[in-house]
Write an enzyme that holds these catalytic residues in place. Sequence first.
Site, PDB file in Angstrom:
ATOM      1  CB  ALA A 259     -13.158   4.066 -17.024  1.00  0.00           C
TER       2      ALA A 259
ATOM      3  CB  CYS B  57     -22.405   9.062  -7.238  1.00  0.00           C
ATOM      4  SG  CYS B  57     -21.812   7.429  -6.747  1.00  0.00           S
TER       5      CYS B  57
END
Length: 449
Positions: free
Chosen positions: A265, A387
């Site tokens: 997170a 990513c």
Amino acid sequence: MNRPTKKIWNGNVRDAALSILMEINNNQAYSNLLLHRTIEKYDIEDKDRGLLTELTYGTLQHRMTLDYYLEPFVRGKLDGWVRELLRMSLYQIVYLTKIPSHAVVHEAVEIAKRRGHKRIAPTVNGILRSILRQGVRSLDDLKDGVEKIAVETSHPEWLIARWIDLYGEADATAMAHENNSPATMTLRVNTAKSSVAEVVSLLETEGITVRDGEVVAECLISESGNPANTKAYKKGLLSIQDESSMLPVNALDVAAGMKVLDMCAAPGGKTTHIAEKMNNEGEVIAYDIHEHKIKLIEKNAERLGLTAIKAKSGDSRKLLETYEASSFDRVLVDAPCSGFGVIRRKPEIKYVKKEADLAGLLTIQYELLETAEQLIKPNGILVYSTCTVEYKENRGMVEKFLAAYPTMELIDLPHLQETEKLHIKEKTLQVLPQHFGGDGFFVAAFRKK
């Protein structure tokens, strides 16, 4: 990671940039974090922040190209800091048109005098003045192919060759060039507290010009000013987040009242986005393996007024020791990855990461998915995102997971549709930086049968 010492800041932006560059080289520090800490620690004025950022990122982004230009003028071995000083100076001469070349040389010589022994300054002066007289050699001297693309875009040859295999030469070259362009500042409107129209109006009253995002409805693109200094930001009506990074939460298809797990997170961008999408109604459990980063999640949640978030520290691969199977309506695995989609924001990645580094990441990603499969309820949705632009970490990981777990099925991405800017293939989304100016990103959604 060591912080820059007080010695680096004497009001001289180039001195500060050189110290940051050396910290990155010597300790593999992250450029974005070091820049932020330097600016905050020394309260560097706005007029100097831009140049400090430009010198740091520009010199890093073009390192291989600058070395190619420097090579004919350097005789013998140079200390690391001297080579970095020459790179930074040459970057200004070649890429920054507003700074007079003679001023660049003068400043480089003064830094050399302060930092080195008496022979260093004449060496720096001689090399830079020779370059001014003769000019740099042409990139056209290189033969077309991987080596030329690598040098002109300053990416390692192995990485360019890998991207050509995956995406073709045109896309690989476009991606490498895009990585050397400044990142756009994008904002995410907190839809639990406000609307896009209201935030646009508030920003405009403070002189901030924005336009609609390229692919996400709650995204705004900042075209002027600093949104982080606005009342709208301080009131928790918006966050600064890359537009690509908003896509996984849209695909998660959350609703008010759900119980949602974010397994990786920190610093909380996607966690808070989830809570906003749930109108702050329900429960968002946010885990991160780094205990010191939990405060970042909590700080973000507090500023945005999101009380549905509970942030905890721990290894998410072991969460079955804490939660029963089938505990969550939705699970987000925004996995640790090679980061090749965010080279524009962390240019050092392309020099530090090696092919061999990928194996360990693949293991972690798979183990997170294995745990998520057990934690998700039947008919629940699991979103996997990274990513990066690496096939093995992205589509390859999806195929491996599906082969091992017939309980899971790949589904059409909720709320995301194929467009000329969103390239969805076989139900998975791979964003390249040149598609709409966002970071490179991958998104896949699974439903538990």
